[in-house]
Design an enzyme around this catalytic site. Structure first.
Site, mmCIF file in Angstrom:
data_model
loop_
_atom_site.group_PDB
_atom_site.id
_atom_site.type_symbol
_atom_site.label_atom_id
_atom_site.label_comp_id
_atom_site.label_asym_id
_atom_site.label_seq_id
_atom_site.Cartn_x
_atom_site.Cartn_y
_atom_site.Cartn_z
ATOM 1 N N GLU A 25 1.000 -1.188 -0.191
ATOM 2 C CA GLU A 25 0.003 0.002 0.020
ATOM 3 C C GLU A 25 0.997 1.349 -0.090
ATOM 4 O O GLU A 25 0.476 2.037 -0.701
ATOM 5 C CB GLU A 25 -1.029 0.139 1.199
ATOM 6 C CG GLU A 25 -1.941 -1.221 1.200
ATOM 7 C CD GLU A 25 -2.705 -1.096 -0.024
ATOM 8 O OE1 GLU A 25 -2.938 -0.416 -0.841
ATOM 9 O OE2 GLU A 25 -3.258 -2.601 -0.033
ATOM 10 N N VAL A 51 6.228 1.121 -15.885
ATOM 11 C CA VAL A 51 7.537 0.905 -15.372
ATOM 12 C C VAL A 51 7.962 -0.037 -16.447
ATOM 13 O O VAL A 51 7.458 -1.231 -16.793
ATOM 14 C CB VAL A 51 7.417 0.127 -13.839
ATOM 15 C CG1 VAL A 51 8.896 -0.462 -13.653
ATOM 16 C CG2 VAL A 51 6.973 1.124 -13.112
HETATM 17 N N1 ARG Z 1 -5.201 -4.072 -1.476
HETATM 18 C C1 ARG Z 1 -4.882 -5.528 -1.509
HETATM 19 C C2 ARG Z 1 -5.908 -6.214 -1.136
HETATM 20 O O1 ARG Z 1 -6.641 -5.798 -0.250
HETATM 21 C C3 ARG Z 1 -3.349 -5.481 -0.903
HETATM 22 C C4 ARG Z 1 -2.908 -6.858 -1.275
HETATM 23 C C5 ARG Z 1 -1.451 -7.211 -0.292
HETATM 24 N N2 ARG Z 1 -0.958 -8.289 -0.668
HETATM 25 C C6 ARG Z 1 -0.423 -9.118 0.372
HETATM 26 N N3 ARG Z 1 0.232 -10.210 -0.012
HETATM 27 N N4 ARG Z 1 -0.154 -8.500 1.645
HETATM 28 O O2 ARG Z 1 -6.231 -7.214 -1.642
HETATM 29 ZN ZN ZN Z 2 -2.853 -2.598 -4.568
HETATM 30 CA CA CA Z 3 5.987 -3.067 -16.761
#
Ligand code: ARG
Ligand code: ZN
Ligand code: CA
Length: 256
Positions: free
Chosen positions: A166, A190
């Site tokens: 995040e 990117v």
């Molecule tokens: N915004 C994503 C979700 O809520 C975050 C994913 C983060 N991934 C992780 N392996 N911590 O799914």
């Molecule tokens: Zn994300």
């Molecule tokens: Ca790329």
């Protein structure tokens, strides 16, 4: 930008009295800061698992994070704000970011990275605001069971990588697959991350080829994919360039 930037952080722990474990401990908060300080310096031990073909791309983003030691009024602080709430859970509507809606008001978002930790609904692990948005909602929100590596942190999201991901958005990084639902038509702006079709989940095995990106395939071990915490372990040089552009532009107030 030369040298390492330290970003002051305030963690808002927004907890419901019926679920006391939402009021996470200081040790858990420190465990999250420690993860960020490894991941944004390419000092995480699992960076050794980056496939050989991409090892030259793995980048030290040269950012460190420190709980604030001075509050907005100039008084000493531990960088932690605790707020009791009547809300059973929060949503992506930014409600956790205002005391008027049962959350906690941000500290000045041009001086502090605000991190709210709370219960989120809908299976959401976290969400972020990109640079350039409204100041009063700027920062990142993390589910209390996907924050840090101790206490309430629960597998497979107990590696602190939700915050790494995040904060990547907060620093202007897009999802590595370009959010085009498999179309291969949009990417993450990117150059050194291969174009990939869609998000990856779980613990993929290398290589996973999509969008004609063979032989090496998706860089699913990048923090900006959706794999498990123990399966993501790199930013690239190209991502560092985007982060640096953000720090020289929309988030220049952090360069001091
Ligand atoms: N915004 C994503 C979700 O809520 C975050 C994913 C983060 N991934 C992780 N392996 N911590 O799914
Ligand atoms: Zn994300
Ligand atoms: Ca790329």
């Amino acid at each position: 930008r030369t040298g390492v930037l330290t970003v002051p952080v305030v963690v808002h722990v927004v907890h419901h009295p019926d679920v006391p474990e939402q009021n996470i401990g200081v040790e858990q908060i420190h465990s999250q800061i420690d993860v960020l300080n490894r991941d944004y310096r390419a000092a995480n031990p699992d960076v050794s698992r980056v496939p050989d073909v991409w090892k030259p791309l793995a980048a030290d983003a040269q950012i460190e994070f420190a709980l604030a030691t001075v509050d907005p009024l100039g008084a000493p602080t531990d960088g932690i704000v605790r707020a009791e709430t009547g809300q059973a859970e929060f949503d992506v509507d930014d409600g956790v970011k205002s005391s008027a809606t049962g959350g906690s008001d941000p500290w000045p978002t041009d001086q502090y990275l605000n991190i709210w930790v709370c219960r989120l609904g809908g299976g959401l692990l976290g969400y972020a605001q990109f640079p350039g948005g409204p100041p009063q909602t700027d920062g990142v929100v993390i589910l209390y069971t996907a924050f840090g590596t101790t206490g309430t942190a629960a597998a497979p999201y107990d590696g602190g990588r939700t915050a790494t991901h995040e904060i990547g958005h907060w620093l202007d990084l897009f999802h590595i697959w370009g959010d085009d639902d498999g179309a291969c038509s949009n990417d993450d702006r990117v150059a050194d991350t291969p174009n990939q079709a869609d998000s990856n989940m779980g613990k993929p095995s290398f290589p996973h080829v999509t969008c004609d990106n063979g032989p090496n395939g998706d860089m699913f071990m990048n923090y900006m994919d959706y794999v498990d915490d123990d399966s993501m372990f790199m930013f690239t040089r190209g991502q560092r360039e985007r982060i640096n552009a953000c720090l020289e532009g929309a988030r220049a107030s952090f360069l001091v």
